[in-house]
Design a protein around this motif. Structure first.
Motif, PDB file in Angstrom:
ATOM      1  N   ALA A 314      47.157 -46.483  25.406  1.00 26.75           N
ATOM      2  CA  ALA A 314      46.803 -47.284  26.576  1.00 26.75           C
ATOM      3  C   ALA A 314      45.404 -47.868  26.469  1.00 26.75           C
ATOM      4  N   SER A 315      44.524 -47.215  25.732  1.00 31.12           N
ATOM      5  CA  SER A 315      43.157 -47.712  25.586  1.00 31.12           C
ATOM      6  C   SER A 315      43.026 -48.757  24.483  1.00 31.12           C
ATOM      7  N   GLU A 316      44.022 -48.847  23.620  1.00 30.32           N
ATOM      8  CA  GLU A 316      43.941 -49.771  22.484  1.00 30.32           C
ATOM      9  C   GLU A 316      43.902 -51.241  22.889  1.00 30.32           C
ATOM     10  N   PRO A 317      44.724 -51.700  23.849  1.00 39.71           N
ATOM     11  CA  PRO A 317      44.648 -53.112  24.229  1.00 39.71           C
ATOM     12  C   PRO A 317      43.269 -53.524  24.754  1.00 39.71           C
ATOM     13  N   ALA A 318      42.532 -52.590  25.354  1.00 40.74           N
ATOM     14  CA  ALA A 318      41.191 -52.883  25.865  1.00 40.74           C
ATOM     15  C   ALA A 318      40.130 -52.831  24.769  1.00 40.74           C
ATOM     16  N   ARG A 319      40.555 -52.525  23.552  1.00 39.46           N
ATOM     17  CA  ARG A 319      39.637 -52.394  22.413  1.00 39.46           C
ATOM     18  C   ARG A 319      38.520 -51.391  22.701  1.00 39.46           C
ATOM     19  N   MET A 320      38.912 -50.318  23.377  1.00 41.12           N
ATOM     20  CA  MET A 320      38.008 -49.179  23.552  1.00 41.12           C
ATOM     21  C   MET A 320      38.146 -48.300  22.317  1.00 41.12           C
ATOM     22  N   ILE A 321      37.029 -48.049  21.643  1.00 41.11           N
ATOM     23  CA  ILE A 321      37.045 -47.320  20.376  1.00 41.11           C
ATOM     24  C   ILE A 321      36.939 -45.822  20.636  1.00 41.11           C
ATOM     25  N   VAL A 322      37.886 -45.065  20.118  1.00 42.62           N
ATOM     26  CA  VAL A 322      37.817 -43.610  20.220  1.00 42.62           C
ATOM     27  C   VAL A 322      36.770 -43.114  19.221  1.00 42.62           C
ATOM     28  N   ALA A 323      35.665 -42.595  19.742  1.00 40.73           N
ATOM     29  CA  ALA A 323      34.583 -42.129  18.882  1.00 40.73           C
ATOM     30  C   ALA A 323      34.650 -40.635  18.616  1.00 40.73           C
ATOM     31  N   ASP A 324      35.318 -39.890  19.510  1.00 43.17           N
ATOM     32  CA  ASP A 324      35.403 -38.436  19.327  1.00 43.17           C
ATOM     33  C   ASP A 324      36.514 -37.891  20.217  1.00 43.17           C
ATOM     34  N   VAL A 325      37.255 -36.924  19.703  1.00 41.60           N
ATOM     35  CA  VAL A 325      38.292 -36.240  20.478  1.00 41.60           C
ATOM     36  C   VAL A 325      38.130 -34.739  20.293  1.00 41.60           C
ATOM     37  N   GLU A 326      38.083 -34.001  21.404  1.00 44.17           N
ATOM     38  CA  GLU A 326      38.029 -32.540  21.335  1.00 44.17           C
ATOM     39  C   GLU A 326      39.120 -31.947  22.228  1.00 44.17           C
ATOM     40  N   PRO A 327      40.095 -31.283  21.649  1.00 52.59           N
ATOM     41  CA  PRO A 327      41.097 -30.590  22.470  1.00 52.59           C
ATOM     42  C   PRO A 327      40.571 -29.194  22.846  1.00 52.59           C
ATOM     43  N   LEU A 328      40.526 -28.912  24.138  1.00 54.86           N
ATOM     44  CA  LEU A 328      40.164 -27.580  24.620  1.00 54.86           C
ATOM     45  C   LEU A 328      41.475 -26.833  24.859  1.00 54.86           C
ATOM     46  N   ARG A 329      41.875 -26.007  23.894  1.00 58.75           N
ATOM     47  CA  ARG A 329      43.213 -25.433  23.885  1.00 58.75           C
ATOM     48  C   ARG A 329      43.389 -24.275  24.856  1.00 58.75           C
ATOM     49  N   LEU A 330      42.378 -23.427  24.990  1.00 54.26           N
ATOM     50  CA  LEU A 330      42.503 -22.217  25.806  1.00 54.26           C
ATOM     51  C   LEU A 330      41.554 -22.184  27.002  1.00 54.26           C
ATOM     52  N   HIS A 331      40.620 -23.106  27.054  1.00 55.89           N
ATOM     53  CA  HIS A 331      39.565 -23.046  28.068  1.00 55.89           C
ATOM     54  C   HIS A 331      40.100 -23.149  29.495  1.00 55.89           C
ATOM     55  N   TYR A 332      41.132 -23.973  29.707  1.00 55.49           N
ATOM     56  CA  TYR A 332      41.626 -24.110  31.078  1.00 55.49           C
ATOM     57  C   TYR A 332      42.398 -22.865  31.509  1.00 55.49           C
ATOM     58  N   GLY A 333      43.099 -22.233  30.583  1.00 51.82           N
ATOM     59  CA  GLY A 333      43.748 -20.969  30.921  1.00 51.82           C
ATOM     60  C   GLY A 333      42.739 -19.928  31.364  1.00 51.82           C
ATOM     61  N   MET A 334      41.606 -19.881  30.660  1.00 55.23           N
ATOM     62  CA  MET A 334      40.543 -18.941  31.017  1.00 55.23           C
ATOM     63  C   MET A 334      39.914 -19.308  32.357  1.00 55.23           C
ATOM     64  N   THR A 335      39.775 -20.596  32.608  1.00 52.36           N
ATOM     65  CA  THR A 335      39.256 -21.051  33.904  1.00 52.36           C
ATOM     66  C   THR A 335      40.180 -20.616  35.024  1.00 52.36           C
ATOM     67  N   LEU A 336      41.472 -20.823  34.833  1.00 52.50           N
ATOM     68  CA  LEU A 336      42.451 -20.488  35.868  1.00 52.50           C
ATOM     69  C   LEU A 336      42.542 -18.988  36.114  1.00 52.50           C
ATOM     70  N   ASP A 337      42.317 -18.190  35.086  1.00 55.07           N
ATOM     71  CA  ASP A 337      42.257 -16.743  35.300  1.00 55.07           C
ATOM     72  C   ASP A 337      41.158 -16.394  36.298  1.00 55.07           C
ATOM     73  N   ARG A 338      40.003 -17.028  36.148  1.00 56.28           N
ATOM     74  CA  ARG A 338      38.886 -16.770  37.076  1.00 56.28           C
ATOM     75  C   ARG A 338      39.225 -17.269  38.471  1.00 56.28           C
ATOM     76  N   TRP A 339      39.834 -18.444  38.574  1.00 56.01           N
ATOM     77  CA  TRP A 339      40.208 -18.957  39.894  1.00 56.01           C
ATOM     78  C   TRP A 339      41.252 -18.068  40.561  1.00 56.01           C
ATOM     79  N   TYR A 340      42.199 -17.593  39.777  1.00 55.61           N
ATOM     80  CA  TYR A 340      43.247 -16.730  40.330  1.00 55.61           C
ATOM     81  C   TYR A 340      42.637 -15.434  40.867  1.00 55.61           C
ATOM     82  N   ASP A 341      41.766 -14.817  40.080  1.00 51.76           N
ATOM     83  CA  ASP A 341      41.143 -13.566  40.517  1.00 51.76           C
ATOM     84  C   ASP A 341      40.371 -13.761  41.819  1.00 51.76           C
ATOM     85  N   ARG A 342      39.650 -14.853  41.935  1.00 57.57           N
ATOM     86  CA  ARG A 342      38.881 -15.128  43.147  1.00 57.57           C
ATOM     87  C   ARG A 342      39.801 -15.409  44.333  1.00 57.57           C
ATOM     88  N   THR A 343      40.910 -16.081  44.075  1.00 56.10           N
ATOM     89  CA  THR A 343      41.865 -16.367  45.144  1.00 56.10           C
ATOM     90  C   THR A 343      42.469 -15.078  45.684  1.00 56.10           C
TER      91      THR A 343
END
Length: 408
Positions: A314-343
């Motif tokens: 979707a970004s290609e037609p706008a000629r937006m150049i992808v300069a860097d990609v980082e997949p955060l594979r487990l970080h959101y699971g760890m975030t949600l563990d903290r949110w769940y415990d607080r809830t």
């Protein structure tokens, strides 16, 4: 019941699942696994098995919310974890994309579920983000960062991980004092205020949530920076001007597939020729898919988590150049563990704000999302875009160097 037994026997291979039927009959499935907590559930009435079978992805959640599916051993996080651990995405069958007809059908479903015209976008945002402010205070960090944290150490607490997330993003923006920054989907203002404090930049934050806007403006006034950190209630499609940097955290999930190209065309129009943009979004591993029925009905109407291929194409037609990609594979699971415990720790306060059914819905939402990041096909992507290939240094070392210097 023989059909149910075959289904349950096939589903539960790892971990111990015990089901107490409405007539008192006890059925056990699976095998012990030290990595998976045993779970016992009870069906409160004879009709619940048929109810769940008719639409498992939605009705299992509603049976839990309505007290028809009662957890006797463990909790909803343990139950969802047990189910999802028996069907890890990485262990699924590797197949070709399928027939053209199936591809068209799946794509159409995703598009129809996430059509977000400007008028509908505001209503969808209000459904989730205009809930009682007190709810978010109870389970988020003090800065109300309602997106994936960044764990430099798995043992870090939520406050530290969210502070590290803001520094991680700021480093990728390659900021210089005095620059103009646009924050698309600014939430309660935490990122905008941090960028101003950490990098001496001017920030405009935009949102479609009236409740978030009110809080963000109050925070800027309290910090004495209202002249440099402004917040507006405006759709990104209606915004004009030029910005040296654009950041968008946890907003792209609400854009909607039909609007992806519009989003990137608008970002290109708003971004200076030598500008840098950082997109932080929940994403999907593998091929495009669709949002589950529970999430669409109760949590994020119009929401959709894109595959990396959908974002980049979707970004290609706008000629937006992808300069860097980082997949955060487990970080959101760890975030949600903290949110769940607080809830869970704040159960009495949440029930007082709403009721027991809402509390069960919210814990199901957090538990389900957590399992999707640990076992399913969700991750978080941070994608850096530039208009000019020379806008940032030619190696990534500048990111780590700057991140180490930034305040927390």
């Amino acid at each position: 019941m023989s059909l149910f037994d075959r289904f349950a026997g096939h589903l539960f291979k790892r971990g111990e699942m015990t089901i107490i039927m409405a007539d008192g009959d006890v059925r056990r499935y699976g095998t012990p696994d030290p990595a998976i907590k045993p779970v016992t559930i009870r069906f409160a009435d004879k009709g619940v098995t048929g109810f769940i079978a008719r639409n498992p992805h939605l009705h299992a959640a509603e049976a839990f919310m309505d007290g028809r599916l009662v957890i006797e051993q463990g909790d909803i996080r343990d139950l969802v974890d047990l189910v999802r651990a028996n069907g890890k995405w990485e262990e699924g069958r590797v197949t070709l994309r399928g027939t053209f007809a199936n591809l068209v059908r799946d794509r159409l479903r995703a598009v129809l579920a996430s059509v977000n015209w400007a008028s509908r976008s505001k209503a969808n945002v209000a459904h989730h983000y205009d809930l009682n402010d007190r709810l978010y205070d109870l389970f988020l960090d003090a800065d109300r960062q309602y997106s994936c944290a960044y764990f430099t150490d798995p043992d870090n607490g939520l406050e530290q991980a969210q502070a590290d997330k803001k520094a991680h993003i700021a480093a990728k923006l390659h900021l210089r004092p005095g620059q103009r920054v646009l924050d698309i989907g600014c939430g309660w203002g935490g990122m905008a205020l941090y960028l101003n404090r950490a990098a001496d930049v001017d920030v405009l934050g935009i949102t479609l949530s009236e409740e978030q806007l009110k809080v963000a403006r109050e925070r800027a006034a309290a910090a004495g920076v209202s002249d440099r950190v402004r917040f507006e209630l405006i759709d990104y499609r209606a915004l004009e001007g030029k910005f040296d940097r654009i950041v968008s955290v946890g907003m792209f999930e609400h854009v909607g597939v039909p609007q992806y190209e519009t989003f990137f065309m608008k970002c290109r129009d708003l971004l200076a020729d030598d500008g840098v943009m950082l997109l932080h979004t929940i994403g999907r591993l593998g091929v495009p898919g669709k949002t589950d029925a529970f999430t669409l009905k109760y949590i994020f109407p119009g929401g959709y988590n894109p595959a990396l291929s959908e974002i980049v194409s979707a970004s290609e037609p706008a000629r937006m150049i992808v300069a860097d990609v980082e997949p955060l594979r487990l970080h959101y699971g760890m975030t949600l563990d903290r949110w769940y415990d607080r809830t869970v720790a704040a159960k009495d306060a949440i029930v007082a704000l709403y009721d027991e059914r809402f509390f069960r819905m919210w814990t199901f939402y957090l538990a389900g999302a957590r399992a999707a990041f640990y076992h399913g096909n969700l991750c978080n992507y941070q994608i850096q875009y530039v208009r000019d290939r020379r806008a940032v240094p030619i190696t990534r070392s500048y990111m780590a160097e700057k991140e180490a210097e930034l305040p927390r």
